[in-house]
Design an enzyme around this catalytic site. Structure first.
Site, short mmCIF file in Angstrom:
data_model
loop_
_atom_site.label_atom_id
_atom_site.label_comp_id
_atom_site.label_asym_id
_atom_site.label_seq_id
_atom_site.Cartn_x
_atom_site.Cartn_y
_atom_site.Cartn_z
N TRP A 43 0.84 -1.20 0.00
CA TRP A 43 0.00 0.00 0.00
C TRP A 43 0.87 1.25 0.00
O TRP A 43 1.89 1.31 0.71
CB TRP A 43 -0.92 -0.01 1.21
CG TRP A 43 -1.87 1.13 1.28
CD1 TRP A 43 -2.66 1.60 0.27
CD2 TRP A 43 -2.13 1.95 2.40
NE1 TRP A 43 -3.41 2.66 0.71
CE2 TRP A 43 -3.11 2.90 2.04
CE3 TRP A 43 -1.66 1.98 3.70
CZ2 TRP A 43 -3.61 3.87 2.89
CZ3 TRP A 43 -2.15 2.94 4.57
CH2 TRP A 43 -3.12 3.86 4.17
N ASP A 66 0.62 -8.76 -0.21
CA ASP A 66 -0.69 -8.12 -0.22
C ASP A 66 -0.66 -6.96 -1.19
O ASP A 66 0.23 -6.12 -1.14
CB ASP A 66 -1.02 -7.62 1.19
CG ASP A 66 -2.34 -6.89 1.21
OD1 ASP A 66 -3.38 -7.54 1.00
OD2 ASP A 66 -2.33 -5.66 1.42
N TYR A 71 -4.37 0.20 -5.35
CA TYR A 71 -3.06 0.72 -4.95
C TYR A 71 -2.31 1.25 -6.18
O TYR A 71 -1.27 1.89 -6.04
CB TYR A 71 -2.20 -0.35 -4.30
CG TYR A 71 -2.70 -0.91 -2.98
CD1 TYR A 71 -3.83 -0.44 -2.34
CD2 TYR A 71 -2.01 -1.96 -2.37
CE1 TYR A 71 -4.27 -0.98 -1.15
CE2 TYR A 71 -2.44 -2.50 -1.17
CZ TYR A 71 -3.56 -2.01 -0.57
OH TYR A 71 -3.99 -2.56 0.62
#
Length: 121
Positions: A43, A66, A71
């Protein structure tokens, strides 16, 4: 973040888990798989930073990344996964379902899965 820093973070995270099982069992149609509960996050990383972070994270031992379409770096995550040279099945990738224009949850899932596969292929 360099390799040494990434390795140190991985050690700190894993030691802080204490008695928590570091993996979670997922029952799939092909049988159980064990996914790490700690993932390398992407992120707020630019595409360039996401690519380098995933490369360094995999080198440091992360096997769970992740990411998310929202993003705006998911393609870079896919690039880094392809470049690492290991089998795709060696690394778990989690993503999020963005607001989609599909009319049903299943259609939204299919749309998101196709987008992720495109980014990771």
């Amino acid at each position: 973040i360099g390799y040494g820093t990434m390795r140190l973070l991985a050690l700190i995270i894993s030691s802080s888990l204490g008695s928590i099982d570091p993996v979670v069992r997922l029952d799939t149609p092909r049988g159980p798989v064990f996914m790490p509960q700690v993932a390398l996050g992407t992120w707020e990383l630019s595409a360039e930073d996401a690519r380098a972070t995933v490369r360094d994270g995999i080198a440091a031992g992360f096997t769970h990344v992740d990411c998310a379409w929202d993003y705006f770096n998911q393609k870079a995550v896919g690039d880094a996964l392809r470049a690492h040279g290991g089998a795709r099945g060696d690394v778990f990738v989690t993503t999020k379902v963005p607001g989609c224009n599909a009319s049903t949850p299943k259609a939204c899932y299919d749309q998101t899965a196709a987008r992720v596969e495109e980014d990771l292929s």
